[in-house]
Design a protein around this motif. Sequence first.
Motif, PDB file in Angstrom:
ATOM      1  N   ASN A   1       1.244  -0.977  -0.349  1.00  0.00           N
ATOM      2  CA  ASN A   1      -0.045  -0.424   0.273  1.00  0.00           C
ATOM      3  C   ASN A   1       1.273   1.215  -0.145  1.00  0.00           C
ATOM      4  OD1 ASN A   1      -1.647   1.848   0.080  1.00  0.00           O
ATOM      5  ND2 ASN A   1      -2.471   1.659   2.401  1.00  0.00           N
ATOM      6  N   ALA A   2       1.372   1.948  -1.050  1.00  0.00           N
ATOM      7  CA  ALA A   2       1.872   2.631  -0.945  1.00  0.00           C
ATOM      8  C   ALA A   2       1.197   3.454  -0.710  1.00  0.00           C
ATOM      9  CB  ALA A   2       1.972   3.616  -2.518  1.00  0.00           C
ATOM     10  N   GLY A   3       1.970   4.900  -0.267  1.00  0.00           N
ATOM     11  CA  GLY A   3       1.592   5.882   1.240  1.00  0.00           C
ATOM     12  C   GLY A   3       2.061   7.170  -0.123  1.00  0.00           C
ATOM     13  N   VAL A   4       1.712   8.306   0.602  1.00  0.00           N
ATOM     14  CA  VAL A   4       1.645  10.237  -0.852  1.00  0.00           C
ATOM     15  C   VAL A   4       3.117  10.111  -1.464  1.00  0.00           C
ATOM     16  CG1 VAL A   4       1.628  12.032  -0.314  1.00  0.00           C
ATOM     17  CG2 VAL A   4      -0.349  11.186   0.842  1.00  0.00           C
ATOM     18  N   MET A   5       2.873  10.280  -2.659  1.00  0.00           N
ATOM     19  CA  MET A   5       4.364  10.049  -3.322  1.00  0.00           C
ATOM     20  C   MET A   5       4.184  11.713  -3.863  1.00  0.00           C
ATOM     21  SD  MET A   5       3.889   6.546  -5.622  1.00  0.00           S
ATOM     22  CE  MET A   5       5.698   7.147  -6.384  1.00  0.00           C
ATOM     23  N   GLN A   6       5.419  12.031  -3.375  1.00  0.00           N
ATOM     24  CA  GLN A   6       5.872  13.633  -4.406  1.00  0.00           C
ATOM     25  C   GLN A   6       7.004  13.787  -5.431  1.00  0.00           C
ATOM     26  OE1 GLN A   6       4.875  15.570  -0.421  1.00  0.00           O
ATOM     27  NE2 GLN A   6       5.224  16.970  -2.190  1.00  0.00           N
ATOM     28  N   ASN A   7       6.789  14.213  -6.665  1.00  0.00           N
ATOM     29  CA  ASN A   7       8.466  14.415  -6.915  1.00  0.00           C
ATOM     30  C   ASN A   7       7.993  14.908  -8.158  1.00  0.00           C
ATOM     31  OD1 ASN A   7       6.972  13.739  -9.981  1.00  0.00           O
ATOM     32  ND2 ASN A   7       5.918  12.347  -9.193  1.00  0.00           N
ATOM     33  N   PRO A   8       9.406  16.089  -7.916  1.00  0.00           N
ATOM     34  CA  PRO A   8      10.666  15.532  -7.517  1.00  0.00           C
ATOM     35  C   PRO A   8      11.009  15.584  -6.506  1.00  0.00           C
ATOM     36  CG  PRO A   8      10.816  16.837  -9.124  1.00  0.00           C
ATOM     37  CD  PRO A   8       9.514  17.356  -8.480  1.00  0.00           C
TER      38      PRO A   8
ATOM     39  N   ARG B   1       6.976  23.098 -11.356  1.00  0.00           N
ATOM     40  CA  ARG B   1       5.498  22.067 -11.339  1.00  0.00           C
ATOM     41  C   ARG B   1       6.128  21.088 -10.186  1.00  0.00           C
ATOM     42  NH1 ARG B   1       1.798  22.324 -15.486  1.00  0.00           N
ATOM     43  NH2 ARG B   1       2.088  20.416 -15.190  1.00  0.00           N
ATOM     44  N   LEU B   2       4.926  20.618  -8.958  1.00  0.00           N
ATOM     45  CA  LEU B   2       5.217  19.777  -8.817  1.00  0.00           C
ATOM     46  C   LEU B   2       4.104  18.772  -7.945  1.00  0.00           C
ATOM     47  CD1 LEU B   2       6.763  22.990  -7.417  1.00  0.00           C
ATOM     48  CD2 LEU B   2       6.692  21.858  -4.915  1.00  0.00           C
ATOM     49  N   ARG B   3       4.730  17.390  -8.465  1.00  0.00           N
ATOM     50  CA  ARG B   3       3.282  16.393  -8.533  1.00  0.00           C
ATOM     51  C   ARG B   3       3.240  15.436  -7.394  1.00  0.00           C
ATOM     52  NH1 ARG B   3       6.352  16.365 -12.527  1.00  0.00           N
ATOM     53  NH2 ARG B   3       5.813  17.129 -14.583  1.00  0.00           N
ATOM     54  N   CYS B   4       1.911  15.660  -6.886  1.00  0.00           N
ATOM     55  CA  CYS B   4       1.266  14.980  -5.666  1.00  0.00           C
ATOM     56  C   CYS B   4       0.405  13.656  -6.018  1.00  0.00           C
ATOM     57  CB  CYS B   4       1.072  15.611  -4.641  1.00  0.00           C
ATOM     58  SG  CYS B   4      -0.097  14.773  -3.173  1.00  0.00           S
ATOM     59  N   SER B   5       0.681  12.148  -5.615  1.00  0.00           N
ATOM     60  CA  SER B   5       0.036  11.276  -6.082  1.00  0.00           C
ATOM     61  C   SER B   5      -0.807  10.810  -4.537  1.00  0.00           C
ATOM     62  CB  SER B   5       0.366  10.142  -6.605  1.00  0.00           C
ATOM     63  OG  SER B   5       0.679  10.587  -7.718  1.00  0.00           O
TER      64      SER B   5
ATOM     65  N   TYR C   1      -1.994  11.975   5.618  1.00  0.00           N
ATOM     66  CA  TYR C   1      -0.947  11.500   5.264  1.00  0.00           C
ATOM     67  C   TYR C   1       0.475  12.346   4.415  1.00  0.00           C
ATOM     68  CZ  TYR C   1      -3.551   7.880   7.698  1.00  0.00           C
ATOM     69  OH  TYR C   1      -3.850   7.216   8.812  1.00  0.00           O
ATOM     70  N   PHE C   2       1.721  12.423   5.286  1.00  0.00           N
ATOM     71  CA  PHE C   2       1.943  13.330   4.133  1.00  0.00           C
ATOM     72  C   PHE C   2       3.127  12.601   3.196  1.00  0.00           C
ATOM     73  CE2 PHE C   2       1.934  17.856   5.436  1.00  0.00           C
ATOM     74  CZ  PHE C   2       0.598  17.322   7.301  1.00  0.00           C
ATOM     75  N   GLY C   3       3.573  13.487   2.209  1.00  0.00           N
ATOM     76  CA  GLY C   3       4.483  12.316   1.653  1.00  0.00           C
ATOM     77  C   GLY C   3       5.561  13.533   2.055  1.00  0.00           C
ATOM     78  N   PRO C   4       6.610  13.148   1.168  1.00  0.00           N
ATOM     79  CA  PRO C   4       8.402  13.214   1.347  1.00  0.00           C
ATOM     80  C   PRO C   4       9.038  14.776   1.061  1.00  0.00           C
ATOM     81  CG  PRO C   4       8.881  12.452  -0.269  1.00  0.00           C
ATOM     82  CD  PRO C   4       6.790  11.991   0.176  1.00  0.00           C
ATOM     83  N   GLY C   5       8.126  15.175   0.478  1.00  0.00           N
ATOM     84  CA  GLY C   5       8.133  16.529  -0.066  1.00  0.00           C
ATOM     85  C   GLY C   5       8.791  17.038  -0.748  1.00  0.00           C
ATOM     86  N   THR C   6       8.538  18.295  -1.899  1.00  0.00           N
ATOM     87  CA  THR C   6       9.351  18.747  -2.611  1.00  0.00           C
ATOM     88  C   THR C   6      10.678  19.901  -2.276  1.00  0.00           C
ATOM     89  OG1 THR C   6       8.393  17.766  -4.650  1.00  0.00           O
ATOM     90  CG2 THR C   6       9.522  19.574  -5.098  1.00  0.00           C
ATOM     91  N   ARG C   7      11.810  19.581  -2.463  1.00  0.00           N
ATOM     92  CA  ARG C   7      12.277  20.993  -1.579  1.00  0.00           C
ATOM     93  C   ARG C   7      12.349  21.816  -2.578  1.00  0.00           C
ATOM     94  NH1 ARG C   7      11.829  16.996   2.281  1.00  0.00           N
ATOM     95  NH2 ARG C   7      12.107  17.326   4.079  1.00  0.00           N
TER      96      ARG C   7
END
Lengths: 115, 109
Positions: free
Chosen positions: A1-8, A20-24, A105-111
């Motif tokens: 069960n994947a968590g929240v994903m952010q990229n990049p 452009r920041l993405r969040c799934s 539930y938080f994603g890892p973030g985009t710096r």
Amino acid sequence: NAGVMQNPRHLVRRRGQEARLRCSPMKGHSHVYWYRQLPEEGLKFMVYLQKENIIDESGMPKERFSAEFPKEGPSILRIQQVVRGDSAAYFCASSPARGGADTQYFGPGTRLTVL
Amino acid sequence: GQSLEQPSEVTAVEGAIVQINCTYQTSGFYGLSWYQQHDGGAPTFLSYNALDGLEETGRFSSFLSRSDSYGYLLLQELQMKDSASYFCAVRGGYQKVTFGIGTKLQVIP
């Protein structure tokens, strides 16, 4: 069960470019929140979205910033004509249905670094 | 609107107990949450109180007093890995959550 994903995870832009920041969100979650965090500071609410709808964008600057959460695909936070002050960590969080805002539930973030 | 106050820094000894307080002012109130964030990491949910009283989850407990607009997070049997920032957060309206500035906890040997 994947968590929240952010990229990049890390994004470097020059002044005037677009970011452009993405969040799934987590599977089954239909609510997405975006926050900005400066070093040694708390999380500042930016925008809350549901699928195809912006529910609350009271924390988002009126100019240059926009967000969307389309029916298909990730949520996108777009920053146009970036300035150095936009450098921060941008976190996305998701929650399930109504009332789920209390448990996000938080994603890892985009710096984002603006040169 | 909403505003929250919590101490900026707390230092405690490994094995001890520490309490992190949070007071809030909000035009509406649905509940108080706590999140942990390690340096460079993402916030992770710890606990949530909607009603007065104490909620216990392992070594962590959270308390709420709605009449006093006050809550706290209690960490017992502190471990070095508990060194992190702890944020209280209030939901004062429909789905919008306001976070405090965070309390940086340093656990020392």
